[in-house]
Design a protein around this motif. Structure first.
Motif, mmCIF file in Angstrom:
data_model
loop_
_atom_site.group_PDB
_atom_site.id
_atom_site.type_symbol
_atom_site.label_atom_id
_atom_site.label_comp_id
_atom_site.label_asym_id
_atom_site.label_seq_id
_atom_site.Cartn_x
_atom_site.Cartn_y
_atom_site.Cartn_z
ATOM 1 N N ASP A 99 0.874 -1.180 0.000
ATOM 2 C CA ASP A 99 0.000 0.000 0.000
ATOM 3 C C ASP A 99 0.906 1.224 0.000
ATOM 4 O O ASP A 99 1.666 1.451 0.958
ATOM 5 C CB ASP A 99 -0.906 0.009 1.231
ATOM 6 C CG ASP A 99 -1.827 -1.211 1.266
ATOM 7 O OD1 ASP A 99 -2.177 -1.714 0.183
ATOM 8 O OD2 ASP A 99 -2.167 -1.664 2.378
ATOM 9 N N PHE A 100 0.839 2.015 -1.079
ATOM 10 C CA PHE A 100 1.781 3.105 -1.274
ATOM 11 C C PHE A 100 1.034 4.385 -1.652
ATOM 12 O O PHE A 100 0.210 4.383 -2.575
ATOM 13 C CB PHE A 100 2.768 2.735 -2.385
ATOM 14 C CG PHE A 100 3.756 3.809 -2.734
ATOM 15 C CD1 PHE A 100 4.824 4.099 -1.892
ATOM 16 C CD2 PHE A 100 3.627 4.530 -3.916
ATOM 17 C CE1 PHE A 100 5.757 5.080 -2.227
ATOM 18 C CE2 PHE A 100 4.545 5.517 -4.255
ATOM 19 C CZ PHE A 100 5.609 5.791 -3.411
ATOM 20 N N ARG A 101 1.295 5.450 -0.911
ATOM 21 C CA ARG A 101 0.704 6.746 -1.230
ATOM 22 C C ARG A 101 1.791 7.637 -1.816
ATOM 23 O O ARG A 101 2.755 8.009 -1.138
ATOM 24 C CB ARG A 101 0.103 7.403 0.010
ATOM 25 C CG ARG A 101 -0.580 8.754 -0.305
ATOM 26 C CD ARG A 101 -1.295 9.368 0.883
ATOM 27 N NE ARG A 101 -0.375 9.699 1.952
ATOM 28 C CZ ARG A 101 -0.378 9.118 3.146
ATOM 29 N NH1 ARG A 101 -1.265 8.180 3.427
ATOM 30 N NH2 ARG A 101 0.499 9.474 4.078
ATOM 31 N N LEU A 138 9.238 -1.666 -4.443
ATOM 32 C CA LEU A 138 8.808 -1.217 -3.111
ATOM 33 C C LEU A 138 8.686 -2.403 -2.163
ATOM 34 O O LEU A 138 9.008 -2.301 -0.971
ATOM 35 C CB LEU A 138 7.451 -0.508 -3.212
ATOM 36 C CG LEU A 138 7.402 0.811 -3.985
ATOM 37 C CD1 LEU A 138 5.946 1.240 -4.168
ATOM 38 C CD2 LEU A 138 8.196 1.894 -3.252
ATOM 39 N N PHE A 139 8.214 -3.519 -2.674
ATOM 40 C CA PHE A 139 7.995 -4.708 -1.852
ATOM 41 C C PHE A 139 9.314 -5.281 -1.346
ATOM 42 O O PHE A 139 9.398 -5.757 -0.207
ATOM 43 C CB PHE A 139 7.237 -5.749 -2.686
ATOM 44 C CG PHE A 139 6.960 -7.044 -1.972
ATOM 45 C CD1 PHE A 139 6.021 -7.114 -0.967
ATOM 46 C CD2 PHE A 139 7.654 -8.201 -2.312
ATOM 47 C CE1 PHE A 139 5.764 -8.309 -0.319
ATOM 48 C CE2 PHE A 139 7.399 -9.400 -1.672
ATOM 49 C CZ PHE A 139 6.449 -9.451 -0.669
ATOM 50 N N GLU A 143 10.948 -0.770 4.019
ATOM 51 C CA GLU A 143 10.067 -1.043 5.137
ATOM 52 C C GLU A 143 8.938 -0.011 5.086
ATOM 53 O O GLU A 143 8.864 0.790 4.153
ATOM 54 C CB GLU A 143 10.860 -0.940 6.438
ATOM 55 C CG GLU A 143 12.073 -1.870 6.476
ATOM 56 C CD GLU A 143 13.013 -1.579 7.624
ATOM 57 O OE1 GLU A 143 12.733 -0.647 8.396
ATOM 58 O OE2 GLU A 143 14.038 -2.269 7.726
ATOM 59 N N SER A 144 8.064 -0.018 6.081
ATOM 60 C CA SER A 144 7.010 0.997 6.137
ATOM 61 C C SER A 144 7.641 2.374 6.293
ATOM 62 O O SER A 144 8.675 2.528 6.934
ATOM 63 C CB SER A 144 6.071 0.717 7.310
ATOM 64 O OG SER A 144 5.363 -0.477 7.090
ATOM 65 N N GLY A 145 7.006 3.373 5.680
ATOM 66 C CA GLY A 145 7.527 4.735 5.756
ATOM 67 C C GLY A 145 7.938 5.243 4.393
ATOM 68 O O GLY A 145 7.461 4.761 3.356
ATOM 69 N N ALA A 146 8.802 6.253 4.392
ATOM 70 C CA ALA A 146 9.219 6.891 3.141
ATOM 71 C C ALA A 146 9.838 5.870 2.189
ATOM 72 O O ALA A 146 10.617 5.009 2.609
ATOM 73 C CB ALA A 146 10.215 8.008 3.437
ATOM 74 N N ALA A 147 9.461 5.983 0.919
ATOM 75 C CA ALA A 147 9.955 5.042 -0.087
ATOM 76 C C ALA A 147 9.864 5.680 -1.463
ATOM 77 O O ALA A 147 9.227 6.732 -1.643
ATOM 78 C CB ALA A 147 9.147 3.746 -0.048
ATOM 79 N N PHE A 148 10.495 5.038 -2.430
ATOM 80 C CA PHE A 148 10.429 5.528 -3.804
ATOM 81 C C PHE A 148 10.708 4.378 -4.763
ATOM 82 O O PHE A 148 11.242 3.334 -4.365
ATOM 83 C CB PHE A 148 11.449 6.653 -4.041
ATOM 84 C CG PHE A 148 12.877 6.207 -3.920
ATOM 85 C CD1 PHE A 148 13.574 5.707 -5.021
ATOM 86 C CD2 PHE A 148 13.537 6.286 -2.696
ATOM 87 C CE1 PHE A 148 14.886 5.288 -4.898
ATOM 88 C CE2 PHE A 148 14.857 5.858 -2.574
ATOM 89 C CZ PHE A 148 15.533 5.359 -3.680
ATOM 90 N N ASN A 182 11.187 -5.525 5.734
ATOM 91 C CA ASN A 182 11.507 -6.181 4.474
ATOM 92 C C ASN A 182 11.036 -7.632 4.538
ATOM 93 O O ASN A 182 10.686 -8.123 5.611
ATOM 94 C CB ASN A 182 13.026 -6.108 4.232
ATOM 95 C CG ASN A 182 13.384 -6.373 2.804
ATOM 96 O OD1 ASN A 182 12.669 -5.958 1.906
ATOM 97 N ND2 ASN A 182 14.500 -7.042 2.605
ATOM 98 N N ILE A 183 11.053 -8.332 3.388
ATOM 99 C CA ILE A 183 10.499 -9.682 3.292
ATOM 100 C C ILE A 183 10.601 -10.397 4.636
ATOM 101 O O ILE A 183 11.683 -10.687 5.135
ATOM 102 C CB ILE A 183 11.233 -10.505 2.226
ATOM 103 C CG1 ILE A 183 11.278 -9.750 0.893
ATOM 104 C CG2 ILE A 183 10.564 -11.847 2.034
ATOM 105 C CD1 ILE A 183 9.951 -9.407 0.309
ATOM 106 N N GLY A 184 9.476 -10.705 5.229
ATOM 107 C CA GLY A 184 9.422 -11.148 6.612
ATOM 108 C C GLY A 184 10.209 -12.407 6.905
ATOM 109 O O GLY A 184 10.222 -13.347 6.121
ATOM 110 N N ASP A 185 10.887 -12.420 8.055
ATOM 111 C CA ASP A 185 11.640 -13.591 8.463
ATOM 112 C C ASP A 185 10.740 -14.808 8.592
ATOM 113 O O ASP A 185 11.155 -15.931 8.310
ATOM 114 C CB ASP A 185 12.336 -13.324 9.800
ATOM 115 C CG ASP A 185 13.521 -12.378 9.638
ATOM 116 O OD1 ASP A 185 13.974 -12.213 8.498
ATOM 117 O OD2 ASP A 185 13.974 -11.811 10.649
ATOM 118 N N ASP A 186 9.488 -14.597 9.047
ATOM 119 C CA ASP A 186 8.570 -15.728 9.197
ATOM 120 C C ASP A 186 8.355 -16.434 7.865
ATOM 121 O O ASP A 186 8.427 -17.661 7.775
ATOM 122 C CB ASP A 186 7.225 -15.252 9.759
ATOM 123 C CG ASP A 186 7.316 -14.868 11.227
ATOM 124 O OD1 ASP A 186 8.295 -15.286 11.871
ATOM 125 O OD2 ASP A 186 6.421 -14.156 11.713
#
Length: 706
Positions: A99-101, A138-139, A143-148, A182-186
């Motif tokens: 989800d990216f704004r 982005l995926f 992480e969550s927060g600022a991205a490009f 980032n890609i979850g450890d789980d």
């Protein structure tokens, strides 16, 4: 509303979204299938019409019909490719969501990410984004927060407000995980804990940030990738190929890409990756095939596998000296300079005559000099061609006759001006220098050691024009540490294209001729060099055990635990075979699917294969002649096992007599690092010194004595 209720509601919404996506995919699949069937009938009708009316058509009508049929065929091929992609998506449409704004938008957009792109046929809205699409970074990268994310037309900046990961099989949602990082450890641990398949699979759902940087690198003409055992080097290289094919689809196709792999078994093992990613399989080649192509009519030669087997069976100091000498960058420079100087030092211009007509030595020297940019044997052919043409004109002008024997006579005279009749003769002359004489030991007049194979091929390339592989625009070179500088010099001559070169210096099968990352970088100074230090394949216990054999301080294991490796002492060889049979029975009772029995040599593997087969075990022996990987229980050598992985590994003959020198240490390390979940070593007699202390280091490994 309680948190549990919110999660339940979210999961229900996700299930509804998945059901809707599957429905749309199924509808599109049905439409495509109908369209393909209809078009196929149309093509048959067009062909039948052409067949019936062919004689009555004029040229323009025939051309028009051919064009119409060709367009119909291309349309069907395109629809069939789309259908195959839809079929792949139906089972698991997507594995991630972002989800990216964007900064210039009021609300966030939701981007589902899968193996392929899928758009709503009616609205053209993108429902699933290809993992290689710009927005999909982005995926993997944030992480969550600022991205490009970067696009061909600029950079889009904004904020990630949510990330999710999914496991979908057969169109059913197995789980969904909120993933702020980032890609979850789980998810990664779940995937790594699964049983090994009989083929390498795509890793799009678990690509890590450092892996993604390699995959999406589109600027490096040559990319050298040093990766620790289990870092996913080969898989990453293949995903990079898939990305480049996607990014440059208008100028690059699978026909323009080739992989240089260590053997045919490994080539078969990785064969599914690109088709899983929706790309055509790429051509495969190996150095033995290159050698056969060049030397088939010139000289017989030892193969790399024969060289390795010989060095493992009996270390010969003289052979080791020859191998080491021809595996250095200095040797390449020395040989190259010597070849270059032959034209100036060994060519002796002299008068050429045929049918009472003559060409002076000065004429010959000028003709040779004007072709200075050509390789020496090509220059001689140029001189011969000019001499034939000149003398032939003189003879014919005087009313004489000129035949093929005259042409051959002139060519013989020109060739006689250079003392080396071919590249092999020239290469042998290199060793007439007393300082080098002991470094060339052919076995008979027409058989050379493997250490001489690529120096000879390089000599052939540098002295005569070769076709090469000019249609290849990207070459993947796997197991880079096993190739010498002279082999890389050959590659540079044959492939004038971009390259992805990958390997691990700790996994050399021949330390006498291995190449490190700095060595290869010296050969390709323009290359970008990257390192992958995180190991995903083996449990912490297995990784720690292997570290005792060959230490790599840069290696960082993923935190995944399992049973400690077991070193089993046996009374004698029959007892060792009985213990191995018990381990095989234990494997059958486990949840693991693949078992690799990895011996030091092929001869040992074949002997143990016979014993186990006689005991009723169904297993496949892979040797140097094998062309395909096999599922179930596999027995092979460490050399052939490179790049492969198994749920469980058994290493027989881990005794002091079998594993003694540096090559043996490398083989043992390679064998141990094939194991994902379980590792067992057996020995009759004193255990090899490379395992001394392995059980005491941190308590994870244990020495199981009789």
């Amino acid at each position: 509303m309680a948190l549990t209720d919110v999660r339940t509601q979210d999961e229900e919404q996700e299930r509804r979204h998945l059901a809707d996506t599957v429905r749309r995919l199924a509808t599109e699949l049905e439409r495509l299938t109908g369209s393909i069937d209809s078009s196929a009938r149309t093509i048959e009708e067009q062909k039948e019409h052409m067949w019936i009316n062919w004689r009555d058509m004029d040229f323009a009508e025939k051309a028009g019909y051919r064009q119409e049929v060709d367009m119909s065929v291309r349309s069907v091929e395109h629809a069939d490719r789309s259908r195959k992609r839809i079929e792949r998506l139906l089972g698991s449409p997507y594995f991630g969501r972002v989800d990216f704004r964007a900064d210039d938008e009021a609300g966030p957009g939701t981007f589902y990410i899968g193996v392929h792109n899928f758009s709503d046929p009616e609205t053209q809205d993108v429902l699933i984004h290809d993992w290689r699409a710009p927005v999909s970074s982005l995926f993997y990268d944030f992480e969550s927060g600022a991205a490009f994310f970067d696009t061909p037309v600029g950079t889009t900046r904004g904020e990630i407000t949510g990330k999710r990961q999914y496991k979908i099989e057969d169109g059913r949602l197995e789980y969904v995980i909120e993933s702020a990082l980032n890609i979850g450890d789980d998810v990664l641990r779940r995937e790594l804990s699964r049983s090994a398949d009989d083929r390498m699979k795509n890793i799009v759902a678990t690509i890590q940030r450092e892996q993604n940087a390699v995959i999406r690198n589109e600027t490096a003409e040559v990319l050298i990738l040093q990766g620790v055992a289990g870092s996913g080097k080969t898989s990453i290289a293949l995903h990079r190929v898939a990305f480049l094919l996607y990014r440059f689809k208008d100028t690059l196709s699978s026909d323009n890409v080739m992989i240089l792999s260590p053997n045919k078994v490994f080539g078969d093992y990785i064969a599914n990756v690109l088709p899983e990613l929706g790309e055509e399989q790429i051509a495969e080649i190996d150095f033995d095939r290159i050698a056969s192509t060049f030397l088939a009519k010139l000289v017989d030669h030892e193969t790399f596998s024969e060289q390795v087997a010989g060095l493992i069976d009996h270390a010969d100091d003289a052979v080791a000296e020859r191998v080491r000498y021809k595996a250095t960058p200095g040797f390449v420079s020395e040989l190259d300079a010597w070849i270059t100087s032959r034209a100036d030092e060994d060519f002796a211009p002299a008068e050429i005559k045929q049918k009472y007509h003559r060409l002076s030595a000065e004429w010959i020297a000028d003709a040779f000099d004007e072709a200075r940019e050509l390789p020496v044997f090509t220059r001689l052919d140029h001189v011969a061609h000019r001499a034939v043409r000149s003398l032939k004109h003189r003879v014919l002008d005087k009313g004489g006759k000129w035949g093929s024997a005259d042409t051959a006579g002139v060519r013989r005279q020109v060739r006689a001006l250079f003392p080396h009749k071919d590249a092999f003769a020239l290469y042998k002359a290199f060793y007439r220098d007393p300082a080098r004489r002991h470094l060339f030991k052919p076995r008979g007049r027409k058989w050379i050691e493997h250490a001489d194979v690529f120096p000879l091929i390089y000599t052939m390339i540098r002295t005569s024009r070769q076709d090469g592989y000019r249609h290849i625009r990207h070459l993947v070179v796997d197991e880079m540490q096993d190739y010498t500088p002279i082999q890389y010099a050959v590659l540079r001559e044959l492939f004038s294209c971009g390259m992805t070169i990958l390997g691990d210096s700790n996994q050399s099968v021949n330390p006498f001729s291995s190449s490190s990352l700095p060595t290869i970088h010296d050969i390709f100074p323009e290359a970008d060099c990257l390192e992958l230090r995180k190991s995903y394949r083996s449990t912490v216990e297995i990784t720690d055990f292997a570290q005792h054999i060959s230490r790599n301080d840069k290696l960082v294991p993923v935190e995944r635990h399992g049973p400690p490796p077991r070193v089993v002492a046996c009374a004698d060889q029959p007892d060792q075979e009985a213990r191995i049979l018990a381990l095989i029975e234990q494997h059958h009772d486990s949840s693991h699917r693949s078992l690799g029995i990895v011996c030091k040599t092929v001869a040992q593997a074949k002997a143990l294969h016979r014993a186990l087969a006689e005991a009723g075990v169904e297993l496949t022996c892979l040797d140097y002649d094998s062309t395909a990987f096999a599922e179930g229980i596999v027995i092979t050598s460490a050399h052939i096992a490179k790049g492969l992985e198994f749920d469980a590994v058994i290493i027989p003959h881990a005794d002091a007599e079998n594993y003694t020198n540096d090559i043996d240490r490398c083989m043992l390390y390679i064998a141990c690092t094939r194991a994902m979940h379980e590792l067992h070593l057996t020995h009759a007699g004193p255990v090899t010194r490379f395992l001394e202390g392995a059980g005491e280091r941190d308590g994870r490994s244990q020495l199981a004595l009789r």
